[in-house]
Design a protein around this motif. Structure first.
Motif, mmCIF file in Angstrom:
data_model
loop_
_atom_site.group_PDB
_atom_site.id
_atom_site.type_symbol
_atom_site.label_atom_id
_atom_site.label_comp_id
_atom_site.label_asym_id
_atom_site.label_seq_id
_atom_site.Cartn_x
_atom_site.Cartn_y
_atom_site.Cartn_z
ATOM 1 N N CYS A 92 0.793 -1.217 0.000
ATOM 2 C CA CYS A 92 0.000 0.000 0.000
ATOM 3 C C CYS A 92 0.822 1.261 0.000
ATOM 4 O O CYS A 92 1.927 1.304 0.519
ATOM 5 C CB CYS A 92 -1.017 0.023 1.137
ATOM 6 S SG CYS A 92 -0.424 -0.557 2.701
ATOM 7 N N ARG A 99 -4.109 9.383 4.395
ATOM 8 C CA ARG A 99 -4.922 8.534 3.524
ATOM 9 C C ARG A 99 -4.054 7.434 2.928
ATOM 10 O O ARG A 99 -2.914 7.671 2.554
ATOM 11 C CB ARG A 99 -5.436 9.463 2.437
ATOM 12 C CG ARG A 99 -5.973 8.859 1.229
ATOM 13 C CD ARG A 99 -6.765 9.897 0.496
ATOM 14 N NE ARG A 99 -6.069 11.187 0.340
ATOM 15 C CZ ARG A 99 -6.644 12.260 -0.170
ATOM 16 N NH1 ARG A 99 -7.889 12.226 -0.555
ATOM 17 N NH2 ARG A 99 -5.968 13.389 -0.292
ATOM 18 N N ASP A 100 -4.555 6.243 2.834
ATOM 19 C CA ASP A 100 -3.769 5.250 2.114
ATOM 20 C C ASP A 100 -4.580 4.349 1.212
ATOM 21 O O ASP A 100 -5.791 4.274 1.290
ATOM 22 C CB ASP A 100 -2.842 4.469 3.029
ATOM 23 C CG ASP A 100 -3.574 3.391 3.754
ATOM 24 O OD1 ASP A 100 -4.771 3.559 3.980
ATOM 25 O OD2 ASP A 100 -2.935 2.374 4.096
ATOM 26 N N GLN A 101 -3.869 3.647 0.374
ATOM 27 C CA GLN A 101 -4.489 2.894 -0.709
ATOM 28 C C GLN A 101 -3.760 1.571 -0.870
ATOM 29 O O GLN A 101 -2.541 1.556 -1.059
ATOM 30 C CB GLN A 101 -4.351 3.719 -2.004
ATOM 31 C CG GLN A 101 -4.709 3.004 -3.277
ATOM 32 C CD GLN A 101 -6.219 2.885 -3.462
ATOM 33 O OE1 GLN A 101 -6.989 3.667 -2.925
ATOM 34 N NE2 GLN A 101 -6.633 1.881 -4.212
ATOM 35 N N SER A 215 -10.281 -0.621 0.461
ATOM 36 C CA SER A 215 -9.210 0.277 0.051
ATOM 37 C C SER A 215 -8.713 -0.096 -1.344
ATOM 38 O O SER A 215 -8.544 0.764 -2.212
ATOM 39 C CB SER A 215 -8.066 0.215 1.054
ATOM 40 O OG SER A 215 -6.932 0.893 0.561
ATOM 41 N N GLY A 218 -11.370 0.861 -3.893
ATOM 42 C CA GLY A 218 -11.864 2.224 -3.888
ATOM 43 C C GLY A 218 -13.268 2.339 -3.317
ATOM 44 O O GLY A 218 -14.069 3.152 -3.765
ATOM 45 N N LYS A 220 -15.778 1.952 0.523
ATOM 46 C CA LYS A 220 -15.733 1.909 1.972
ATOM 47 C C LYS A 220 -16.082 0.502 2.426
ATOM 48 O O LYS A 220 -16.773 -0.243 1.727
ATOM 49 C CB LYS A 220 -16.727 2.901 2.572
ATOM 50 C CG LYS A 220 -16.339 4.327 2.328
ATOM 51 C CD LYS A 220 -15.074 4.690 3.080
ATOM 52 C CE LYS A 220 -14.359 5.849 2.427
ATOM 53 N NZ LYS A 220 -13.073 6.174 3.049
ATOM 54 N N LEU B 172 -4.002 5.502 -6.208
ATOM 55 C CA LEU B 172 -4.313 6.291 -5.006
ATOM 56 C C LEU B 172 -5.330 7.373 -5.342
ATOM 57 O O LEU B 172 -6.318 7.565 -4.637
ATOM 58 C CB LEU B 172 -3.025 6.929 -4.468
ATOM 59 C CG LEU B 172 -3.165 7.825 -3.243
ATOM 60 C CD1 LEU B 172 -3.627 7.017 -2.037
ATOM 61 C CD2 LEU B 172 -1.849 8.519 -2.923
ATOM 62 N N GLY B 175 -8.674 5.751 -6.191
ATOM 63 C CA GLY B 175 -9.269 4.997 -5.096
ATOM 64 C C GLY B 175 -9.663 5.861 -3.928
ATOM 65 O O GLY B 175 -10.540 5.482 -3.152
ATOM 66 N N SER B 176 -9.069 7.021 -3.791
ATOM 67 C CA SER B 176 -9.342 7.731 -2.547
ATOM 68 C C SER B 176 -9.515 9.240 -2.652
ATOM 69 O O SER B 176 -9.679 9.904 -1.641
ATOM 70 C CB SER B 176 -8.253 7.420 -1.520
ATOM 71 O OG SER B 176 -7.056 8.070 -1.867
ATOM 72 N N ARG B 178 -11.372 12.859 -4.098
ATOM 73 C CA ARG B 178 -12.596 13.408 -4.630
ATOM 74 C C ARG B 178 -12.290 14.236 -5.879
ATOM 75 O O ARG B 178 -11.123 14.530 -6.151
ATOM 76 C CB ARG B 178 -13.300 14.239 -3.554
ATOM 77 C CG ARG B 178 -13.939 13.314 -2.502
ATOM 78 C CD ARG B 178 -14.313 13.956 -1.186
ATOM 79 N NE ARG B 178 -13.458 15.058 -0.837
ATOM 80 C CZ ARG B 178 -13.722 16.329 -1.105
ATOM 81 N NH1 ARG B 178 -14.847 16.658 -1.722
ATOM 82 N NH2 ARG B 178 -12.901 17.265 -0.741
ATOM 83 N N GLN B 259 -7.885 16.407 1.750
ATOM 84 C CA GLN B 259 -8.890 15.352 1.970
ATOM 85 C C GLN B 259 -9.955 15.727 2.973
ATOM 86 O O GLN B 259 -10.293 14.986 3.863
ATOM 87 C CB GLN B 259 -8.243 14.026 2.366
ATOM 88 C CG GLN B 259 -7.830 13.932 3.822
ATOM 89 C CD GLN B 259 -7.815 12.484 4.267
ATOM 90 O OE1 GLN B 259 -8.530 11.646 3.740
ATOM 91 N NE2 GLN B 259 -7.002 12.190 5.236
#
Lengths: 263, 263
Positions: A92, A99-101, A215, A218, A220, B172, B175-176, B178, B259
């Motif tokens: 990741c 924030r992480d992915q 994650s 993408g 929740k 990233l 996936g996270s 906006r 974020q």
DNA sequence: CGCACGGTTGACCTGTATCAAGCCGGGTGG
DNA sequence: CCACCCGGCTTGATACAGGTCAACCGTGCG
């Protein structure tokens, strides 16, 4: 997430042979690729025994990682690629703002650490989702030997290209699929890779939490959970905790490339 | 685009066979890297002139692509990587069901075609967004020469690793982030790459449509448009058609790693 | 035994998609 | 040269997927 404790001891046969008493965090010892049962996953096929001998020198040692432990972390110096022998990892990336992915889940026979080559430092974390063992392959050694063994050279290129193509697929997923499609694609991908390793085509044990799946996809975690429930209602899968049984793979495939049709 | 008489000297071996007949859409001719002004973007630095001579052999010909033309397409056999000399490309993947996803935008000095290595066939399309010229580098030639020139070998590895890391960043983003964060990140990335090529740090001309931006960012074109408008209202950028002037780069940076705060 | 973490489910909210109308600018043909 | 068209873009109204917040449950570990 410091929950070391008893390794998730699911008895989904297979890799039991490699279960060796764990001593401290990362014990190391020497082995040969030439008689590794994962050879055909990590290495080029059709090597002469002479070449094979050279290639054996690629792996210096093995290393054990406990569940929750990291193989490498963002920012650490890059020295080696790792071939997963047993266990399951996630990689990741993170932004400064927390924030992480999850960028991928890796299983036996797959190679991790490619991200480190560009800047001589890793740019993501690799975390073991269950107790794991990896083969350490110093990258300068790989480069040296792949100058001599053409098949290895090409193999390294293929591995990197495969990763690029895989990521294209993830981008497609993240950029244009809806929740159900994402989860269906995810399950199909996982089960297909497991099947290639001799596991069931219809049953799997998730090694990661709903949050980690979310994650990666993408979404929740609640959405992941709801989508699982929806699949269950529709009779497509059975889910008991992390144990998933796929009842209707065709339905999953239909979901993946349906995109609500028309247009 | 001077007729490369200087390059004619090379005369190495019998690779003449690879001279592709010149078609109308994509004209081809021969040149040398050693005096290319993009050298430092495509090639390793610090080569001896002897090594440089070898590396010159990597590029066989150049090829011109008109706006809207494709350099390669999904499914076509892979033979070469391409270094962009001039122009601007997008790469995109597609599913059978028609949906597609832009996976990247490439400009001068960048390498495309890496996706083709794994399966000896390309798995995406590369489309010129403006008239372009690329250096054709047959991959077997690259492999051959990088066995002799260590710096080239390592350079190739770095290029592939860089692409993997870039894609992590896109994951990233997709996936996270906006919409505003995505567009801000996109603009900053573009302008930074352009700046590295000697262009303005604050002004840029978009080579792609709102729809292509949207595809890349996982947004619909209307959302891209609205987000641009919002940035304009807030005085962060000026937008006239495809011409963008960044008035407040700091604001964009703040948007990217904000974020919506907290948590 | 009890806690805590992972997971499920519900109610509600919001960001982005969708649908639709209209605008702008550049190229084409009369 | 103008009229027109068309593709790309903007903007508004509305819909909806997925996010958010919150309560609760089950199970596995200490």
């Amino acid at each position: 997430m410091s929950r070391p404790s008893a390794a998730a001891k699911v008895s989904t046969a297979g890799h039991e042979a490699t279960h060796i008493p764990i001593q401290d965090a990362s014990q190391t010892f020497r082995v040969a690729c030439s008689n590794c049962n994962l050879r055909e996953l990590c290495l080029p096929v059709g090597l002469t025994s002479e070449q094979m001998e050279r290639v054996d020198d690629v792996v210096t040692v093995r290393r054990k990682i406990k569940r929750g432990g990291t193989l490498f972390r963002n920012g650490e110096p890059f020295t080696s690629l790792f071939a997963i022998r047993t266990g399951f990892f996630k990689t990741c990336v993170a932004t400064e703002d927390g924030r992480d992915q999850v960028t991928g889940f890796q299983m036996a026979g797959e190679i991790i650490g490619l991200d480190g080559i560009v800047h001589d430092h890793h740019s993501c974390d690799a975390v073991a989702l269950e107790d794991a063992e990896v083969c350490v392959m110093p990258f300068d050694r790989i480069e040296e030997i792949s100058r001599e063994v053409n098949a290895l050279q090409h193999h390294v290129h293929k591995i990197m290209s495969r990763e690029i193509v895989r990521e294209h697929g993830v981008m497609l997923l993240l950029g244009s699929m809806r929740a159900e499609e994402r989860l269906a694609a995810f399950l199909l991908n996982l089960v297909q890779r497991l099947h290639a390793r001799g596991f069931s085509q219809t049953e799997l044990v998730l090694r990661m939490t709903r949050e980690e799946i979310g994650s990666y996809l993408g979404l929740k975690l609640e959405t992941v959970s709801r989508t699982f429930s929806k699949f269950v209602e529709e009779g497509i899968v059975e889910v008991k905790q992390r144990h998933v049984r796929i009842l209707d793979a065709e339905a999953l495939k239909r979901i993946v490339n349906s995109q609500q049709e028309c247009r």
